[in-house]
Design a protein around this motif. Structure first.
Motif, mmCIF file in Angstrom:
data_model
loop_
_atom_site.group_PDB
_atom_site.id
_atom_site.type_symbol
_atom_site.label_atom_id
_atom_site.label_comp_id
_atom_site.label_asym_id
_atom_site.label_seq_id
_atom_site.Cartn_x
_atom_site.Cartn_y
_atom_site.Cartn_z
ATOM 1 N N GLY A 194 0.794 -1.228 0.000
ATOM 2 C CA GLY A 194 0.000 0.000 0.000
ATOM 3 C C GLY A 194 0.825 1.277 0.000
ATOM 4 N N PRO A 195 1.723 1.467 0.980
ATOM 5 C CA PRO A 195 2.538 2.690 0.993
ATOM 6 C C PRO A 195 3.387 2.852 -0.266
ATOM 7 N N VAL A 196 3.931 1.743 -0.780
ATOM 8 C CA VAL A 196 4.748 1.804 -1.990
ATOM 9 C C VAL A 196 3.911 2.280 -3.179
ATOM 10 N N SER A 197 2.732 1.691 -3.331
ATOM 11 C CA SER A 197 1.878 2.056 -4.470
ATOM 12 C C SER A 197 1.342 3.469 -4.346
ATOM 13 N N LEU A 198 0.991 3.894 -3.123
ATOM 14 C CA LEU A 198 0.433 5.236 -2.972
ATOM 15 C C LEU A 198 1.443 6.297 -3.408
ATOM 16 N N LEU A 199 2.685 6.178 -2.936
ATOM 17 C CA LEU A 199 3.709 7.155 -3.320
ATOM 18 C C LEU A 199 3.994 7.085 -4.818
ATOM 19 N N SER A 200 3.983 5.892 -5.375
ATOM 20 C CA SER A 200 4.229 5.743 -6.809
ATOM 21 C C SER A 200 3.093 6.347 -7.622
ATOM 22 N N LEU A 201 1.851 6.111 -7.197
ATOM 23 C CA LEU A 201 0.700 6.625 -7.935
ATOM 24 C C LEU A 201 0.567 8.143 -7.802
ATOM 25 N N ARG A 202 1.048 8.697 -6.684
ATOM 26 C CA ARG A 202 1.079 10.160 -6.572
ATOM 27 C C ARG A 202 1.964 10.757 -7.678
ATOM 28 N N ARG A 203 3.042 10.045 -8.016
ATOM 29 C CA ARG A 203 3.939 10.521 -9.054
ATOM 30 C C ARG A 203 3.406 10.186 -10.452
ATOM 31 N N GLN A 204 2.827 8.988 -10.596
ATOM 32 C CA GLN A 204 2.352 8.548 -11.906
ATOM 33 C C GLN A 204 1.058 9.255 -12.328
ATOM 34 N N LEU A 205 0.203 9.555 -11.359
ATOM 35 C CA LEU A 205 -1.100 10.179 -11.647
ATOM 36 C C LEU A 205 -1.267 11.443 -10.804
ATOM 37 N N PRO A 206 -0.435 12.458 -11.024
ATOM 38 C CA PRO A 206 -0.479 13.644 -10.150
ATOM 39 C C PRO A 206 -1.775 14.435 -10.263
ATOM 40 N N ASN A 207 -2.433 14.367 -11.397
ATOM 41 C CA ASN A 207 -3.638 15.175 -11.610
ATOM 42 C C ASN A 207 -4.932 14.384 -11.501
ATOM 43 N N GLU A 208 -4.834 13.093 -11.172
ATOM 44 C CA GLU A 208 -6.042 12.274 -11.057
ATOM 45 C C GLU A 208 -6.829 12.708 -9.810
ATOM 46 N N PRO A 209 -8.132 12.991 -9.965
ATOM 47 C CA PRO A 209 -8.919 13.441 -8.804
ATOM 48 C C PRO A 209 -9.034 12.349 -7.749
ATOM 49 N N ARG A 210 -8.846 12.734 -6.498
ATOM 50 C CA ARG A 210 -8.992 11.834 -5.370
ATOM 51 C C ARG A 210 -9.898 12.500 -4.351
ATOM 52 N N ARG A 211 -10.988 11.856 -4.015
ATOM 53 C CA ARG A 211 -11.906 12.464 -3.056
ATOM 54 C C ARG A 211 -11.347 12.448 -1.641
ATOM 55 N N PHE A 212 -10.384 11.571 -1.414
ATOM 56 C CA PHE A 212 -9.723 11.532 -0.104
ATOM 57 C C PHE A 212 -8.219 11.495 -0.334
#
Length: 520
Positions: A376-394
């Motif tokens: 989880g922590p690995v993917s979250l940090l990676s996805l923040r970089r890979q999808l910086p503009n993707e909307p996240r409600r939380f």
């Protein structure tokens, strides 16, 4: 055909509660008290803090990837096929085993009234032939309910979970009022290197608190997943932690002082089918014992019911994404992954013939599940970089700091489950991984090896640490130094894992992220 989105916030929250309050409340207070005595209350707080930090990470991931079986998609999305298989397989093997564990606990308690269900062998309570047949029948019944569709599952979850909320609180209050040996809180356990650690790991505390992920696993059937999944995870976990703390306190003050003459570590409550029933009967509370036996059917039964469906969602998603045979990704005319459900039933039934003790299997399953959650922590940090503009409600604040803390805690927790549990978990994960890699190589298909090699490094370092520095090993370290070593290990692996993520999210995860399509 897509999964039907029929679940609301109340059902998702109750699903978290249902998967969190299962056999754990019938066994964990006893095993954690034996390990840490009154300090078991602190162990629940520490375990709750660890679960809460992990839940925060998965709350953001659940708001981003709101599909059923998302634990199989997330590592595939950020790190490709090899990482997706290891993460998804780790989650699935722990999920598919959970209904079996709950049924074992259910029948162990019922054996006090139906002795033909179990027999003693080598100091363990194992199922007889008749008990195994009844266990299989229960798993078939739970599978049938899930096959009936998500609406039927929701009705069962809602009705059974209300009972599961009431009974532990009622039993706790009754024990405190009628027994109330508050002096027990002054009987300390010698806090050696592993007392608190054993309570959290092998005592069943983490096993009991990691049910928050169920809301994420059912996200594909939620009406408003981006809003409801994070909220359900937080509400359900907070509610369950409060109940477990009350229950642990009640257990500590209800044990007759005479039974503690040899200290908490020598407390034995193995008669009458289960520790809570033995305690109630020893106090002359027959009606409480009867209520516990009824709940021994309902609580583990409801948790088994939930996880029969959840495990099928994970294997269904792995089939959809090509990580397991495609047949597992098929849905019946009610929008239910029927082949995935049947495969979970077959595996779960086969596990009944192993016949280990509840505590031993809990350590193994907790180790396997925490390894999956470490993604989880690995993917979250990676996805923040890979999808910086993707909307996240939380979105969690200070993501890098919280993810680092979560990854360190997951590393600690894996170690705390014990060397045999970790060794077993690594074997169960690596052998199927080698088969998957060999099959992909034979078919000349890519596996995204570079992005997934961090898993091999991480699991290898964990094993090396346990073989060299854990208690009883050649270079055993004091608890503080061992935690420091594990912290360094985690903080070295985490940035390497994030750095080696895919340049762009994998389209094979079937989320539609990065392409503007709706998730599903």
């Amino acid at each position: 055909m897509e999964l039907k989105r029929d679940l609301g916030i109340s059902t998702l929250t109750l699903a978290v509660v249902s998967s969190t309050i299962g056999s754990g409340w019938l066994f964990a207070p006893y095993f954690s008290a034996r390990s840490a005595g009154p300090a078991s209350l602190l162990a629940w707080v520490v375990g709750g803090a660890m679960a809460f930090v992990l839940a925060l990470v998965f709350a953001e991931l659940g708001a981003l990837v709101n599909s059923s079986g998302a634990l199989a998609q997330i590592p595939l999305l950020s790190h490709g096929r090899l990482s997706g298989f290891i993460g998804g397989w780790s989650a699935w093997i722990s999920y598919v085993s959970l209904p079996t564990i709950e049924v074992l606990a259910l029948l162990q308690y019922l054996a006090s009234s139906l002795p033909w269900l179990t027999h003693d062998e080598g100091g363990q309570q194992l199922l007889t032939g008749a008990g195994q047949l009844l266990a299989v029948a229960l798993l078939v019944f739970f599978t049938w309910i899930n096959l009936a569709g998500v609406n039927r599952l929701a009705q069962w979850i809602d009705s059974l979970t209300i009972w599961k909320l009431i009974v532990p609180v009622l039993v706790s209050v009754t024990l405190m009022l009628l027994a109330g040996h508050w002096g027990n809180l002054g009987i300390r356990v010698p806090m050696g290197q592993g007392a608190l650690v054993d309570a959290i790991g092998s005592g069943g505390i983490l096993f009991s608190l990691l049910g928050f992920r169920t809301a994420m696993d059912l996200a594909g059937e939620a009406r408003s997943p981006q809003r409801d999944v994070p909220l359900a995870m937080g509400l359900g976990l907070g509610l369950c932690l409060g109940i477990y703390l009350i229950l642990q306190l009640a257990f500590l003050v209800s044990v007759p002082p005479a039974d503690l003459a040899g200290g908490w570590s020598r407390l034995t409550l193995s008669a009458h089918g289960g520790p809570m029933v033995a305690l109630a009967l020893g106090l002359g509370l027959g009606w409480v014992a009867t209520l516990l036996l009824i709940d021994a059917v309902i609580s583990p039964g409801a948790t088994a019911l939930t996880f029969v469906g959840v495990s099928a969602r994970v294997s269904w998603m792995m089939g959809e994404c090509g990580l397991l045979p495609k047949g597992l990704g098929r849905l019946n005319n009610r929008g239910v992954p029927h082949w995935a459900l049947i495969s979970s039933l077959v595996i779960g039934s086969a596990l009944l013939w192993i016949g280990p003790s509840w505590q031993t299997v809990v350590s193994f399953l907790t180790s396997t599940l925490v390894i999956a959650l470490a993604m989880g922590p690995v993917s979250l940090l990676s996805l923040r970089r890979q999808l910086p503009n993707e909307p996240r409600r939380f979105r969690i604040p200070q993501a890098r700091l919280l993810c680092s803390i979560a990854f360190v805690m997951a590393t600690w927790a894996t170690s705390w489950c014990g060397r045999p549990a970790l060794e077993g978990a690594v074997v169960v994960i690596l052998i199927p991984t080698l088969i998957y890699v060999a099959n992909r190589w034979r078919q000349r298909q890519p596996i995204d090896a570079r992005a997934g090699l961090w898993w091999i490094l991480y699991l290898g370092l964990l094993l090396l640490d346990m073989e060299l520095f854990s208690e009883g090993q050649p270079f055993a370290l004091p608890t503080g130094l061992h935690l420091l070593l594990l912290t360094v290990l985690a903080l070295v692996v985490l940035p390497l894992a994030v750095k080696n993520a895919l340049p762009q999210v994998s389209p094979h995860a079937l989320t539609g992220l990065g392409a503007g399509d709706p998730t599903g």
